[in-house]
Design an enzyme around this catalytic site. Sequence first.
Site, mmCIF file in Angstrom:
data_model
loop_
_atom_site.group_PDB
_atom_site.id
_atom_site.type_symbol
_atom_site.label_atom_id
_atom_site.label_comp_id
_atom_site.label_asym_id
_atom_site.label_seq_id
_atom_site.Cartn_x
_atom_site.Cartn_y
_atom_site.Cartn_z
ATOM 1 C CG HIS A 161 -8.365 3.584 -0.413
ATOM 2 N ND1 HIS A 161 -9.455 2.814 -0.149
ATOM 3 C CD2 HIS A 161 -7.323 2.735 -0.599
ATOM 4 C CE1 HIS A 161 -9.112 1.542 -0.184
ATOM 5 N NE2 HIS A 161 -7.825 1.461 -0.453
ATOM 6 C CG ASP A 199 1.125 -2.669 10.495
ATOM 7 O OD1 ASP A 199 1.888 -2.016 9.752
ATOM 8 O OD2 ASP A 199 0.319 -3.514 10.071
ATOM 9 C CE LYS A 245 -18.461 13.578 26.748
ATOM 10 N NZ LYS A 245 -17.184 13.461 26.065
ATOM 11 C CB ALA A 259 -12.662 9.911 19.764
ATOM 12 N NE ARG A 269 -27.603 10.346 9.598
ATOM 13 C CZ ARG A 269 -28.769 10.229 10.225
ATOM 14 N NH1 ARG A 269 -28.914 9.346 11.211
ATOM 15 N NH2 ARG A 269 -29.796 10.988 9.886
ATOM 16 C CB THR A 281 2.705 0.743 6.128
ATOM 17 O OG1 THR A 281 1.353 0.575 6.590
ATOM 18 C CG2 THR A 281 3.619 0.373 7.282
ATOM 19 C CG ASP A 308 -2.089 0.044 8.249
ATOM 20 O OD1 ASP A 308 -2.858 1.011 8.091
ATOM 21 O OD2 ASP A 308 -2.223 -1.041 7.659
ATOM 22 C CG MET A 316 -7.567 2.640 5.814
ATOM 23 S SD MET A 316 -6.433 2.800 4.433
ATOM 24 C CE MET A 316 -7.540 2.386 3.089
ATOM 25 N NE ARG A 332 -1.099 -4.839 -0.733
ATOM 26 C CZ ARG A 332 -2.006 -3.864 -0.678
ATOM 27 N NH1 ARG A 332 -2.932 -3.775 -1.607
ATOM 28 N NH2 ARG A 332 -2.002 -3.001 0.300
ATOM 29 N NE ARG A 386 -4.207 -5.363 5.615
ATOM 30 C CZ ARG A 386 -3.603 -5.219 4.450
ATOM 31 N NH1 ARG A 386 -4.177 -5.662 3.371
ATOM 32 N NH2 ARG A 386 -2.422 -4.630 4.380
ATOM 33 C CD GLU A 429 -9.000 -1.425 7.076
ATOM 34 O OE1 GLU A 429 -8.025 -0.693 6.892
ATOM 35 O OE2 GLU A 429 -9.607 -1.969 6.165
ATOM 36 N N GLY A 436 0.834 -1.209 0.000
ATOM 37 C CA GLY A 436 0.000 0.000 0.000
ATOM 38 C C GLY A 436 0.864 1.253 0.000
ATOM 39 C CB ALA A 471 16.081 10.344 1.132
ATOM 40 N N GLY A 525 5.739 -2.230 3.713
ATOM 41 C CA GLY A 525 5.349 -2.769 5.015
ATOM 42 C C GLY A 525 5.792 -4.208 5.186
ATOM 43 C CG ASP A 526 3.343 -6.976 7.385
ATOM 44 O OD1 ASP A 526 2.819 -6.455 6.370
ATOM 45 O OD2 ASP A 526 2.687 -7.574 8.253
#
Length: 323
Positions: free
Chosen positions: A253, A130, A214, A187, A247, A126, A128, A170, A72, A172, A223, A11, A22, A102-103
């Site tokens: 994306h 992660d 509130k 939040a 809602r 990434t 994420d 996002m 990918r 995953r 996600e 991604g 760089a 990423g991984d």
Amino acid sequence: IKKIGVLTSGGDAPGMNAAIRAVVRAAIFNGCEAYGIYDGYEGLIEGNIVRMHSHDVSNIIQRGGTILKTARSEEFRTPEGRTKAYEKMQELGIDALVVIGGDGTFSGARLFCQEHNVHIVGIPGTIDNDLYGTDYTIGYDTAVNTVVDAVDKIRDTASAHNRLFFIEVMGRDAGFIALRSAVATGAEAVLVPEIETDLNDLDRYLEHDYKPHKSSGIVIVAEGDKSGGAYTIADQIAKKHPEYDVRVTVLGHIQRGGSPSAFDRVTASTLGVAAVDALLDDQTSIMVGIMNKDIVHVPFNKAIKNSKPLNHNLLDITEVLSI
Ligand code: F6P
């Protein structure tokens, strides 16, 4: 090492272009030739590769996406595909690679190193965040800022209509974007894949803390949250509490695009230079990362196999501050 190839895979993430720039410039600075490989590992197999000069990476530090495109590659998952990629490197005389991703990107690179003894250094890219062994991955900061910007806007309309919004972001397998943006937007609650969601807890919070005090609220849902995503959760809450005007917004994306933040540009520039330095230092099968502001070298093995822990302090903060 004389010829260094660079590719982006998996991604895309804002700041990948800053990292490509760089790598290309650090390679040239150190007397090497730089090669841009298009379409990730697919382009390596196909030989979709061009020599890159310093001016080829001008005016891209501020652009989202990746000028080298990304993919990918199914073929690179097979030993035959990796052999083809190796032969292409031999043919062009490319003796080292910097892979940005990423991984999934690093899993392929690790096997490639094992089977063909090539020199590869990875840069974590990434949204994420992660990847184990680095505090930040390129794109994460920008994505969080994009989420914050969007949630602030939703907050305006939520407040105007006295609504409870479930906003899916996002991630995953990971809740980093969700957690950081939840704190940054104030939040009311956040749901992440790392922690099993107990809807009864959410329900209790809504009844005891939210409803009496509130009139509108935001619940951020990663996600990958195991309870089925924002729509499913919102549905259950709305069925149980018809009095809430519920809602759902799925940000999708939009989080992957946009001009990278200053933080991501600096991280990408730092890691791009560090990756070339590592290659010239004869390192291979490692990811360069940043831990506590220091550059670190993390074996692919470790970066892929370990899971990065969420910052539990931030989880506690969300709870404390949502009363
Ligand atoms: O880049 C990682 C990620 O953002 C995940 O959080 C998400 O599930 C995935 O990409 C979606 O990517 P794509 O639509 O490219 O498959």
